[in-house]
Every structure is written in structure tokens, then in C-alpha cells.
Scaffold this motif. Sequence first.
Motif: not given
Length: 272
Positions: A202-210
Motif C-alpha cells: 500500500d503506497n498510500g494511494v494505491d494497493q499493489l501486489v508484488l
Amino acid sequence: MSATTIQFGQLPALQLRAPDGAEATITLYGAHLVSWKPAASSGAPGQERLFLSTLSALDGQRAIRGGVPVIFPQFAERGDGPRHGFARTSTWRVVDSGEQDGAAFAVLALGPADLAPQMAAAWPHPFELQLRVSIQKCDLALTLDVRNTGTQPFPFAAALHTYHLVEDVEAVRIDGVQGETLAITDKLDQVFEHIPGPIAFDNGVDQLVLEQQGFTDAVVWNPGAADTAALADMEDEEYRRFVCIEPALLGPQVLEPGGAWRGEYRIRPAVA
């Protein structure tokens, strides 16, 4: 055209553009991914996803600060060679590029003949590296292949030292590297071994999966205020704008003659 030759700073580079508008830029120096912009809904490139320091050298004289440096054959000072190895400061060759199933891709290669003479003498193991970069929609996929083309085994470590661009590092939350959610409140440089599965970012704006395969470990790094002030290639406040979450094989792993290893890394949006 899905791949165009350009100049990035003083460096020859390849710019990829997928049919849906996603864009990426890779310098031949280091096979270094310096920019990635996912596709926007309009079919144009969206917002930049990778951090690149405003003070980074782009002249081929020193490693680039930001983007995705390729770490090989050693991690940090865990070996007798240069810090983080020679792959990030060597000039690679473009061996393939194009479109496949709607994605734009490029493949770059590095071997002993591409190394500076002093580096080839210091690491005298026949090898071949290939990095494949593929972009489509909001997905980025990186594949690093290592081959031992000699007659003797050699040990190696590898990582893709990804600088994720964020608006405020204190808003970052990371799950999947330890038993609880990881937040960054100060300098952080931590190795997490034997990552069990995907990392939620969670980069503070979007949620990503690595997602990573082959890479067994992960490293999370932010230099904090004090260490950033000591870095000549970073502005004092730039530490607030990134976090490194990098897939890694820290082993080191021994690669037998004729053997091959593959590390895969994918960044994609989280599915609601």
C-alpha cells in the motif's frame, strides 16, 4: 513501434510503448529500468511509478540512483567485488524486442565480452545474463536469467533493487514480509528471508501486489533523513518519496557448469 531507441540523459536507452499506452524506459547502461508508466484509461501513459533521484548521474560513470538496478553477482558488500556487483554499471546489449499478446517487451543481455577488462579479470567466470522487461496495462514483469556457460561452478547473488515512487513514505504499509504490517518511520534496511508468497504494498494511494519466483528473499530499504543527507546523488528530502522493496536471492547460490537460474518479478494492481 513498440520499442524506440532514445537518449536518456547522456545514455542510450530503449523506450517501450504497449498498444494500451503503458510506457517504460530502459538504459543500456545497467539494463536499468528508469521509468515505468502504466496505461491510463485514455490509452495514454499514466503516472510514473518509479523513483529516480534528481541528482542521479546519467553519464555512465556511476550507478544510477533509482529505477530498478540489476544486482549481480553479489549483494551489497557480501563479496569481494564492487558493491552490488558489476551488472548495474556495465553496458548491456538489446537482443530482442517487440509485442506479444498485447504487451511490449525487450530483452537485454550481458556476458564477459561486455565487461570492462579489469572487471572481467576480477570475475573470470563465463556467464550470460538476460533481463526481460514486459509492460501491459498496469502490470510490469521482469525476468532475470543467469546461465553458467563455463566448466566450473560459481556462486552468485541477485536482486532487482526496485525504487517504488510514493507521495509520502510514512503512509506506506507492507504486508507479507513478516508477521505484521510493516510501516516506515525512520531509516530501514532489513532483509527478509524465505518470503512465503506475494507481498501486499500500500503506497498510500494505491494497493499493489508484488509477486516473485526464484527470488527467495526480499529487502526493504529507505535511508531516512540522516543517511540521505550524506548521499551526494540524492536531495535531502527525497527519501520521503520512495521505498525500495526488492526481490532478492541472497544465498549465494552455486550454479553448476551449464546450469541456469531464473528470477521473476511482477508488479500488478491488487484485486478488490
